[in-house]
Design a protein around this motif. Structure first.
Motif, short mmCIF file in Angstrom:
data_model
loop_
_atom_site.label_atom_id
_atom_site.label_comp_id
_atom_site.label_asym_id
_atom_site.label_seq_id
_atom_site.Cartn_x
_atom_site.Cartn_y
_atom_site.Cartn_z
N PHE A 1 0.83 -1.21 0.00
CA PHE A 1 0.00 0.00 0.00
C PHE A 1 0.86 1.26 0.00
CE2 PHE A 1 -2.52 3.32 2.06
CZ PHE A 1 -3.69 3.27 1.32
N ASN A 2 1.95 1.25 0.77
CA ASN A 2 2.83 2.42 0.81
C ASN A 2 3.51 2.66 -0.53
OD1 ASN A 2 2.11 2.80 3.46
ND2 ASN A 2 3.99 1.93 4.32
N ARG A 3 3.72 1.60 -1.31
CA ARG A 3 4.26 1.79 -2.67
C ARG A 3 3.24 2.48 -3.55
NH1 ARG A 3 7.44 0.27 0.38
NH2 ARG A 3 9.43 -0.74 0.00
N LEU A 4 1.97 2.19 -3.33
CA LEU A 4 0.91 2.88 -4.09
C LEU A 4 0.82 4.35 -3.69
CD1 LEU A 4 -2.05 0.31 -4.09
CD2 LEU A 4 -0.76 1.10 -6.07
N MET A 5 1.09 4.65 -2.41
CA MET A 5 0.95 6.01 -1.91
C MET A 5 2.19 6.87 -2.15
SD MET A 5 -2.10 6.44 -0.60
CE MET A 5 -2.72 5.44 -1.94
N ALA A 6 3.28 6.27 -2.65
CA ALA A 6 4.54 7.01 -2.82
C ALA A 6 4.35 8.20 -3.75
CB ALA A 6 5.62 6.08 -3.36
N PRO A 7 5.03 9.33 -3.47
CA PRO A 7 4.90 10.50 -4.36
C PRO A 7 5.28 10.17 -5.80
CG PRO A 7 6.00 11.10 -2.32
CD PRO A 7 5.89 9.62 -2.30
N ARG A 8 6.28 9.33 -5.97
CA ARG A 8 6.69 8.88 -7.30
C ARG A 8 6.71 7.36 -7.32
NH1 ARG A 8 11.81 12.90 -8.75
NH2 ARG A 8 10.63 14.88 -8.66
N PRO A 9 5.56 6.76 -7.57
CA PRO A 9 5.51 5.29 -7.52
C PRO A 9 6.39 4.66 -8.59
CG PRO A 9 3.49 6.20 -8.45
CD PRO A 9 4.27 7.36 -7.93
N ASP A 10 6.88 3.48 -8.27
CA ASP A 10 7.72 2.73 -9.21
C ASP A 10 7.16 1.31 -9.33
OD1 ASP A 10 9.77 1.91 -10.85
OD2 ASP A 10 11.18 1.52 -9.21
N PRO A 11 6.63 0.98 -10.52
CA PRO A 11 6.62 1.73 -11.78
C PRO A 11 5.69 2.95 -11.73
CG PRO A 11 5.33 -0.28 -11.99
CD PRO A 11 5.99 -0.36 -10.66
N ASP B 1 -5.40 12.07 12.75
CA ASP B 1 -4.38 12.64 11.86
C ASP B 1 -4.27 11.75 10.64
OD1 ASP B 1 -2.32 14.06 10.76
OD2 ASP B 1 -0.77 13.22 12.08
N LEU B 2 -4.84 12.19 9.53
CA LEU B 2 -4.91 11.37 8.33
C LEU B 2 -3.58 11.44 7.58
CD1 LEU B 2 -8.51 12.31 7.12
CD2 LEU B 2 -7.78 10.41 8.55
N GLN B 3 -2.97 10.29 7.35
CA GLN B 3 -1.71 10.20 6.62
C GLN B 3 -1.87 9.29 5.42
OE1 GLN B 3 1.12 8.82 9.52
NE2 GLN B 3 1.25 10.79 10.56
N LEU B 4 -0.99 9.52 4.44
CA LEU B 4 -1.06 8.69 3.24
C LEU B 4 -0.57 7.28 3.52
CD1 LEU B 4 0.14 11.08 0.37
CD2 LEU B 4 -2.13 10.10 0.69
N GLU B 5 0.60 7.15 4.12
CA GLU B 5 1.20 5.84 4.31
C GLU B 5 0.73 5.20 5.62
OE1 GLU B 5 5.40 6.04 3.92
OE2 GLU B 5 5.34 6.44 1.77
N GLU B 6 0.86 3.88 5.68
CA GLU B 6 0.47 3.12 6.85
C GLU B 6 1.71 2.60 7.57
OE1 GLU B 6 -2.66 2.45 8.03
OE2 GLU B 6 -3.45 3.84 6.52
#
Length: 697
Positions: free
Chosen positions: A376-386, A487-492
């Protein structure tokens, strides 16, 4: 080259440290010098050509000495004994029923140090063979048998002369006293070393053998013979308390010795859990071993956390396979199968070690959550790879690759744990593949675990062609159902923040009867050394729960809370010049700590610390105005604190006392108003929390 040399020296120091942690002071090995040379005492057994043991000698040896050098030194040091030997002299390494003659150029001290890598033990034997070395297998076997037999007799005689034999009887629990108790304590130390320090978890057939033996040892001190000795029941209870505390201390050391080993962590976690259950349920042991129970609980949490970390590290090796291009590597890359195999290996390890099923479920919940949060954190990354990861195509790909894990969990009976803790990534992939024509309410019910900012990040990606109105409607629905105070955050977080709950029932001791298969095998070498004896009681019921109380143990919420690392906070205090902070401190060393820590013992009402409101009893003071307090004595820390100015910058670890098992030491109390000064006490000591040891240089 200097860096490579320093790395070798550091690694050698680590190996030597591991050796010293489980050896008597006499046999400690010195740190390596600049030339990587080190020294240590070695013991040699002298054996003549007939295979009879003549004597033993100890000699301080250098790591640079070869076998040839060593034999030359021995001939000078122990000439009278060597004159009793006839024929050519050879040095043999004896281990696990096998023997090997050392070559002249080998370095014996280095050979001995290498035993520690595989938890092996051995002996060095000096013996003669007329006419030179014999290679005949039959001759070797007969010599080996004689060596084992004569040494066994000698060891038994030594131990018998030094200590009182202990009878471990799980049904009757008899013990004995021996005057001042010094010999008994020595025997207890030897028994604990044999059961804890020198146990190889990979070779033990009955994996819970240490817990059963330690419980039987504690019960042996509660028998009628022990109560009739000097001091009566009071002495009996104090001996039980001391033995239980030593058990916990030894277990802590052996768990910390191999922190990265999943097998060792799992083995000792399971034994700690079973032993804790024994102490909690035994009607006589429960009220007098409360402190040991707390120590075991903290150790259980520690081993559980280390085991989770080890297994997560193994999963991390295969998680990047989820992000491999399906056109190049296929829909299910090889790494997905390897990850499932890693889960299977983890399950096999837990079952081999007889880990309680309830703990296994909690552990796999942690692993499923880790897989989910990592993806999930890979999906939320500012620049996902791929770069196109947040797309319909990749949503379907990830969904397909999660399938083997879910199928494996269902086969293992873990489908509920997988459904719950893989839910975040499952809902994210469902949202990515969802048709925008779906009703907003229906769509929101399929991704209710996602926060508004997470939904917006997933759907507003440039690679997604989703109507803005549908996105805003879905975000609004999520906002309406979410808690505005969070506190809502993107990553888990990769760690599942749930307490470790210890089950009350379903332990092996509640179902096993008689002597468990493998327990006799585990105790055989210990009994042969004369450290204990296993006596069968013909009239015993065979139940290990015969001493258990029918009353449920008291609640343990104080030490079953999740063990989270203490949060570090910066605190600024304002105090009058030449005045104190309005708190008292105490220096203590808790479980798992290698150095003294400075803790807040109490806070003065109306003083600067009380007015500030951000300090609490049990907080650890890490630094004051940038100066570290870790490892300082109480007096030194007090002087540093008193030298601070009117504005004091503190770095504290919140609630660190509870994390390190110092709850009893630090009572939450506020003193009456008075002169605002820094108070301190003498360093606290008891059986489990000790002052930093003195080091002689």
């Amino acid at each position: 080259m200097p860096e490579e040399h320093a790395a070798k020296r550091e690694e050698l120091s680590r190996v030597i440290g591991a050796w010293n942690s489980s050896r008597l002071d006499l046999f400690e090995i010195s740190p390596p010098d600049q030339d990587l040379e080190f020294h240590g005492v070695m013991r040699f057994y002298l054996e003549d050509a007939s295979g009879e043991n003549v004597a033993t000698k100890c000699l301080r040896v250098s790591s640079a000495w070869t076998t040839e050098n060593l034999l030359d030194q021995l001939s000078r040091k122990v000439t009278p004994e060597l004159k009793m030997l006839s024929g050519a002299l050879w040095l043999w390494e004896v281990q696990a029923g096998k023997e090997r003659r050392l070559e002249p150029e080998e370095r014996p001290l280095v050979v001995q140090l290498n035993w520690n890598q595989d938890n092996r033990e051995g002996r060095f034997v000096l013996k003669t063979e007329k006419g030179g070395a014999k290679n005949n297998a039959g001759d070797k076997r007969s010599l080996m048998q004689n060596f084992r037999r004569t040494l066994s007799k000698k060891d038994k005689k030594k131990v018998k002369n030094r200590s009182t034999e202990k009878s471990l009887n799980s049904s009757r629990g008899e013990g004995s006293d021996d005057g001042d108790g010094s010999e008994t304590k020595r025997a207890e130390d030897l028994l604990l070393s044999a059961v804890v320090n020198y146990t190889n978890s990979s070779t033990v057939h009955f994996k819970l053998a240490p817990a059963f033996v330690l419980y039987a040892a504690a019960r042996s001190l509660l028998g009628p013979r022990a109560a009739s000795g000097p001091g009566g029941q009071r002495s009996q209870r104090s001996r039980v308390v001391a033995l239980a505390d030593k058990m916990v201390e030894r277990l802590w050391k052996v768990v910390q010795r191999r922190p990265g080993s999943a097998g060792a962590s799992c083995f000792w976690m399971s034994n700690c859990c079973e032993l804790l259950h024994f102490l909690k349920r035994d009607a006589e042991l429960q009220p007098i071993t409360a402190q040991s129970q707390r120590g075991l609980s903290r150790l259980l949490h520690h081993a559980y956390r280390k085991l989770v970390e080890s297994l997560q590290t193994e999963l991390t090796k295969h998680l990047p396979s989820f992000l491999l291009d399906p056109q190049t590597h296929g829909a299910l890359p090889k790494g997905i199968e390897l990850l499932v195999n890693a889960l299977s290996a983890s399950m096999s390890l837990l079952r081999r070690c007889k880990v309680h099923p309830a703990l296994s479920i909690q552990l796999f919940s942690q692993l499923f959550h880790y897989v989910s949060a990592w993806l999930f954190n890979r999906l939320m990354a500012p620049r996902p790879d791929p770069a196109v990861l947040r797309s319909r195509h990749w949503g379907a790909t990830l969904r397909r690759r999660l399938g083997p894990i879910e199928a494996w969990a269902e086969r293992q009976g873990l489908e509920l744990a997988a459904e719950c803790h893989l839910g975040l990534i499952a809902q994210a992939t469902a949202l990515l593949t969802m048709e925008p024509s779906e009703q907003v309410q229906e769509a929101q019910s399929c991704c209710f675990r996602l926060s508004p900012v997470q939904i917006q990040t997933l759907l507003q990606d440039p690679h997604q062609d989703v109507p803005r109105g549908w996105i805003s409607g879905l975000v609004s629905a999520a906002e309406a159902s979410s808690d505005p105070s969070l506190d809502l955050q993107l990553e888990e977080s990769l760690t599942l923040q749930l307490p470790l709950l210890l089950p009350e029932h379903g332990y092996c001791s509640q179902t096993l009867r008689g002597v468990p298969p493998g327990l006799t095998q585990f105790m055989e070498p210990v009994c042969k050394r004369g450290l204990c004896s296993l006596t069968s009681a013909p009239l015993a019921s065979g139940d290990w729960t015969v001493h258990f109380s029918n009353v449920a143990p008291p609640s343990e919420t104080t030490y079953l809370e999740p063990e989270r690392e203490p949060e570090q906070q910066s605190v600024t205090l304002h105090k009058p010049l030449n005045s104190g902070m309005g708190l008292s401190i105490v220096a203590a060393k808790g479980a798992g700590q290698s150095a003294l820590g400075i803790y807040i013992k109490s806070i003065v009402s109306g003083g600067p610390a009380h007015v500030n409101g951000r300090l609490s009893c049990g907080d650890q003071l890490l630094t004051v105005d940038g100066q570290s307090l870790v490892g300082l004595s109480q007096d030194s820390a007090a002087q540093t604190l008193m030298q601070s100015g009117p504005v004091v910058a503190l770095l504290v670890a919140k609630r660190a006392a509870g994390f390190h098992g110092l709850e009893e030491l630090l009572r939450d109390e506020v003193k009456e108003p008075g002169k605002v000064t820094v108070l301190w006490m003498e360093p606290f000591t008891d059986r489990s929390h000790k002052e930093a040891p003195k080091t002689e240089l």
